[in-house]
Design an enzyme around this catalytic site. Structure first.
Site, PDB file in Angstrom:
ATOM      1  N   GLY A 197       0.838  -1.193   0.000  1.00 44.62           N
ATOM      2  CA  GLY A 197       0.000   0.000   0.000  1.00 44.62           C
ATOM      3  C   GLY A 197       0.870   1.238   0.000  1.00 44.62           C
ATOM      4  O   GLY A 197       2.020   1.204  -0.438  1.00 44.62           O
ATOM      5  N   THR A 208      -0.913  -1.415   8.499  1.00 44.96           N
ATOM      6  CA  THR A 208      -2.012  -2.220   7.975  1.00 44.96           C
ATOM      7  C   THR A 208      -1.518  -3.170   6.898  1.00 44.96           C
ATOM      8  O   THR A 208      -0.485  -2.945   6.273  1.00 44.96           O
ATOM      9  CB  THR A 208      -3.122  -1.329   7.376  1.00 44.96           C
ATOM     10  N   GLU A 262      -8.045  -2.580   4.502  1.00 47.44           N
ATOM     11  CA  GLU A 262      -6.786  -2.492   5.246  1.00 47.44           C
ATOM     12  C   GLU A 262      -6.972  -2.894   6.710  1.00 47.44           C
ATOM     13  O   GLU A 262      -7.327  -2.064   7.539  1.00 47.44           O
ATOM     14  CB  GLU A 262      -6.230  -1.070   5.162  1.00 47.44           C
ATOM     15  N   ARG A 286     -17.942   1.874  13.023  1.00 49.34           N
ATOM     16  CA  ARG A 286     -18.383   3.211  12.602  1.00 49.34           C
ATOM     17  C   ARG A 286     -18.313   3.289  11.083  1.00 49.34           C
ATOM     18  O   ARG A 286     -17.733   2.429  10.416  1.00 49.34           O
ATOM     19  CB  ARG A 286     -17.486   4.304  13.210  1.00 49.34           C
ATOM     20  N   PHE A 291     -11.577  13.269   8.610  1.00 47.87           N
ATOM     21  CA  PHE A 291     -11.233  13.992   9.824  1.00 47.87           C
ATOM     22  C   PHE A 291     -10.547  15.319   9.498  1.00 47.87           C
ATOM     23  O   PHE A 291      -9.903  15.462   8.456  1.00 47.87           O
ATOM     24  CB  PHE A 291     -10.329  13.121  10.704  1.00 47.87           C
TER      25      PHE A 291
END
Length: 318
Positions: A197, A208, A262, A286, A291
């Site tokens: 990634g 991750t 991930e 969630r 953010f």
């Protein structure tokens, strides 16, 4: 359990059998009911129990590009069928020619001449043959003429919901992995390979494993989930599972565009690149959100990790 990639792998001395037929994507609780009925019927008769599934998915042949999201790989289906006691797992290539078989040809050529069925166990909504013209009543009439019995089972469900692969895909699309798990009889598993990634999670203190899902895999809705990460295959870590806080989405805080899966493995950090893995989704924590700052994101991830521990410990009774 024997696995056949087609009926050409049948042994020459093949006897009679009890057969259950279907795509069996997910091998959910409704499927398990059919499979168990077939296994028990075969035991009573003293013959083999056979599960026949199809590859590719019939819809892909009927309408190219219409392949539904896949709840389980063929290997996973075989593994689950074996756990339920099936003797033979056969994959029938679903081709344009196969699709043209009339209900009578389907039964006579496939079930009677090749498989020598003594009994066929199907769902009460089962259809087969060209343009899905064959029904349970058709199968029963052919059974009377050709010498086999038909057990049509009412599909299992709870709370006015019938368990089906379509229902489970809907649950996953809504992020309701808990409802999907109830219908499956276990958490939904996404399989794939760990790939490189952007390394952003490691920089935040939460490395991750970026999982590239298998083709057509059913990926739950964007969000953060508590779940399990298992290395598959014959790897040294195979069979071990680790707690994981799983992010699904485009990483909107960083204006990402590519949708990724991930998992952040709790209390484990090793080189996992190239490994074939399974990611089991237990509960959505969630939705995915953007953010305002990195600090706020890190705080949210830490909360996700804490909630993951709480959820999975409750699941295992720790």
């Amino acid at each position: 359990m024997q696995r056949w990639r087609s009926l050409d792998e049948m042994p020459a001395d093949w006897g009679r059998c009890v057969l259950t037929i279907g795509v069996f994507d997910g091998v959910h609780r409704g499927h398990a009911q059919l499979i168990s009925r077939a296994v028990k019927a075969a035991a009573v008769r003293g013959v083999s129990s056979v599960l026949m599934t199809f590859d590719p998915h019939p819809l892909e042949v009927v309408r190219a590009g219409a392949h539904p999201a896949q709840l389980s790989t063929l290997d996973r289906r075989a593994e689950l069928a074996e756990e339920l006691g099936i003797d033979v797992f056969v994959v029938m290539p679903f081709t344009a020619d196969f699709m043209k078989l009339t209900p009578e040809e389907y039964v006579e050529e496939l079930l009677v001449d090749r498989l020598h069925v003594a009994e066929v166990v199907v769902g009460d909504n089962f259809t087969f043959g060209k343009q899905a013209a064959g029904t349970v009543d058709t199968m029963r009439a052919l059974g009377v003429r050709l010498g086999f019995e038909v057990d049509a089972v009412q599909l299992l469900g709870e709370h006015a919901v019938t368990f089906s692969s379509t229902y489970i895909r809907g649950c996953l699309g809504d992020g309701n992995v808990a409802a999907a798990a109830e219908a499956l009889g276990r958490p939904h598993r996404l399989e794939g390979v760990v790939v490189h990634g952007d390394g952003r999670g490691k920089g935040l203190g939460f490395p991750t494993a970026n999982v590239a899902p298998t083709m057509h895999a059913a990926v739950p809705a964007d969000g953060v989930y508590a779940g399990w990460f298992t290395v598959l295959g014959d790897d040294a870590l195979a069979g071990q599972r680790f707690m994981a806080a799983i992010s699904v989405g485009t990483n909107p805080t960083f204006d990402g565009r590519n949708r990724t899966v991930e998992p952040h493995l709790l209390d484990f950090d090793a080189d996992l690149y190239g490994k074939h893995v399974g990611v089991d989704f237990v509960e959505q924590l969630r939705g995915m959100r953007k953010f305002d700052s990195i600090d706020e994101l890190v705080e949210a991830i830490q909360h996700d990790v804490d909630e993951t521990r709480k959820v999975l410990r409750a699941e295992t009774g720790e």
